[in-house]
Design a protein around this motif. Sequence first.
Motif, PDB file in Angstrom:
ATOM      1  N   ASP A 143       0.826  -1.208   0.000  1.00  0.00           N
ATOM      2  CA  ASP A 143       0.000   0.000   0.000  1.00  0.00           C
ATOM      3  C   ASP A 143       0.863   1.262   0.000  1.00  0.00           C
ATOM      4  N   ALA A 144       2.053   1.153   0.591  1.00  0.00           N
ATOM      5  CA  ALA A 144       2.936   2.322   0.684  1.00  0.00           C
ATOM      6  C   ALA A 144       3.737   2.552  -0.594  1.00  0.00           C
ATOM      7  N   GLY A 145       3.628   1.653  -1.579  1.00  0.00           N
ATOM      8  CA  GLY A 145       4.291   1.889  -2.857  1.00  0.00           C
ATOM      9  C   GLY A 145       5.310   0.854  -3.274  1.00  0.00           C
ATOM     10  N   ALA A 146       5.517  -0.211  -2.479  1.00  0.00           N
ATOM     11  CA  ALA A 146       6.486  -1.252  -2.845  1.00  0.00           C
ATOM     12  C   ALA A 146       5.895  -2.172  -3.917  1.00  0.00           C
ATOM     13  N   GLN A 147       6.799  -2.849  -4.699  1.00  0.00           N
ATOM     14  CA  GLN A 147       6.368  -3.775  -5.743  1.00  0.00           C
ATOM     15  C   GLN A 147       5.846  -5.071  -5.118  1.00  0.00           C
TER      16      GLN A 147
END
Length: 753
Positions: free
Chosen positions: A58-62
């Motif tokens: 959710d924080a932007g990691a793949q």
Amino acid sequence: MSSIGAQVRKVTTAVDPIVTDYAVGYFNHLSKVTFDAVQSKQLDLPAEVDFVSALLVDAGAQKNSIDTLAKNILEQLSIQLKENQAKLEITGDTSKRLLDVNILKSHNEKENINASLNILGVNGSDIEHTGRKMETRVDLKKLAKAEQKIAKKVAKRNNKFVKYEASKLIDEQSNEDYDSFFLKINPLEFGSAAGKSKDIKIDSFDLYVGDGQRILSDAQLTLSFGHRYGLVGQNGIGKSTLLRALSRRELNVPNHISILHVEQELRGDDTLALQSVLDADVWRKQLIGEETKINERLKEIESLRGEFEAESLEIKKLDNEREDLENHLLQIDEKLVEMESDKAEARAASILYGLGFSTDAQQKPTNSFSGGWRMRLSLARALFCQPDLLLLDEPSNMLDVPSIAYLAEYLKTYPSTVLTVSHDRAFLNEVATDIIYQHNERLDYYRGQNFDSFYTTKEERNKTAQKEYENQMAYRKHLQEFIDKYRYNAAKSQEAQSRIKKLEKLPVLEPPEQEKSINFHFPDCEKLSPPIIQLQDVSFGYDEKNLLLKDVNLDVQMDSRIALVGANGCGKTTLLKVMMEELRPISGFVSRNGRLRIGYFTQHHVDSMDLNASAVDWMSQKYPGKTDEEYRRHLGSFGITGTLGLQKMQLLSGGQKSRVAFAALCLNNPHILVLDEPSNHLDTTGLEALVDALKNFTGGVLMVSHDISIIDNVCKEIWVSENGTVNRFNGTIYDYRDYIISSANAAGVVKKH
């Protein structure tokens, strides 16, 4: 196999650091529980790993990378839990012991003593996620903050600005003790910070004050490590709010950068001044406390060993604990050596001495000092801690000229980053390597410039922008006149259409921002025959054995421009009161012209104001005899224009209250102005207006001031109060400053860091 923290950080480079730190801490927490807890269903390990994995995605990691990470960590945790259980069966439950360095060693990424002790305290709380409840020691506040950061990341990806609400900046230190607040902002870390950049770069943020007023819009803050920044701008623009947002990490300052903000006076208690400065370095204080506890426990373990057989299980437990404690003691010793803890007391004493605290004063309790001296203690504590980012808000307001000279010399060799809000030109010229100009909801950078060069550059930029704006407006007017004249002319219509296209393509220039100009005006006064004020062999003290002033011979004339300088507490204000006949000398004579009227401005003028009244109402009550319109007109001559004079004075800024006080002291049409720290709270525009007004005043001026720029611009004569008397100084205020610095160097007060 690499540590859990290293694995997480490797695949979360695009994730906000605070979310990454939270994930690392969560996984490290899971690694400390026992296999028995998993087997008994007290902990659902796969669900815990899935929870943190979803947080990172959710924080932007793949997602692919996180799925692989989750699988590896689940395997690694399973192995770790079995090892934990095996050791528990031999050693027993150490969670309630003084220390268990096994836990400390298991999170080398960020070892925080306080957090570790909390973990050892078995203070559980319930947290609900994935539809169930579980017992955990996770920091709930940190979780909430992490979730807020994720939401802001999502908003930013949707082209929305990140907003940091300054309404949260209610003084947190008033609600918790200094040590807790310090460690909350600056968690203690073991291990080297080498290779970690201490530059600060914060992109695209908005900053609001509590009532929703925006003071910065899509701003960028860039602070290069080791530079000293002067933050300048008009009163009320939000400079102090920006400092507070940084000091509480409301803005995203990397966690390995320590921060300290000097903004409020120290709370007085029975702690000695020197000890209060030593205690300000909470890291050192905590480490020394830990060292003492560990040594006591090691002695206790040694005595306990004699009560058990050599190969018994109890001896193995004690040996395990002793090994852990000795390892942690080694870490503490290394950290104390790194801090140069053995030199701390000498360094603290030197800083206090430079800020005006005598050797005797350093051994007095902090509750014996006035508010101004407690502010100096706050400054001394900050300088002693030497944070990576030192934030100072008008530091010269609390200091006299000798102490300002010391502080300027100290900061010029300060090894880390300094950001100071100040309107003292001379101080900024001495200290600042760069200027940040806050205006119009943005920050402009003037790199490699002190205040004078910044001011010159800013004026040149404004002139260039104004000229460019005027040229474009003239060109637009020329095009528009042609279009209006020939638009419907068949022969010229094609040319008119061409000019319409040119006009449409011209960029729209905003008129350059114009700073509000302020003018002060002190009324002209009739001439008086000398002597105006004359002191002959004047001595004063509250008893004859302890004289504050001795054998003073000085005079003030109608054309005098005098600066009275010296260390705080050396008798400057006492001399003013003797001259105004508020105090009677023990010996000697004070001669005054019988018709003399004095206008007295005190640095505590706000205390005498009724802040619930408007400036007009207050002046009409204290100085009756004029109409409201006359009071408003008089206030206007000091920059209190429009409806400002009709507002409650509690709504005015500090600088605006000072202007009201200046206006009030002129209502009796004084011949002599006696000014005690007149520059406090005035911004650059107000200071310039005050300087011009004092130069044009037809009477005499005697001022007590720490502002070297005002003294240099206004005063022709320097009086120095020291060693129990007051004498004329042969030289300029800069000569006096050099004299102070050379005296400090001779005494070994100002030293390189």
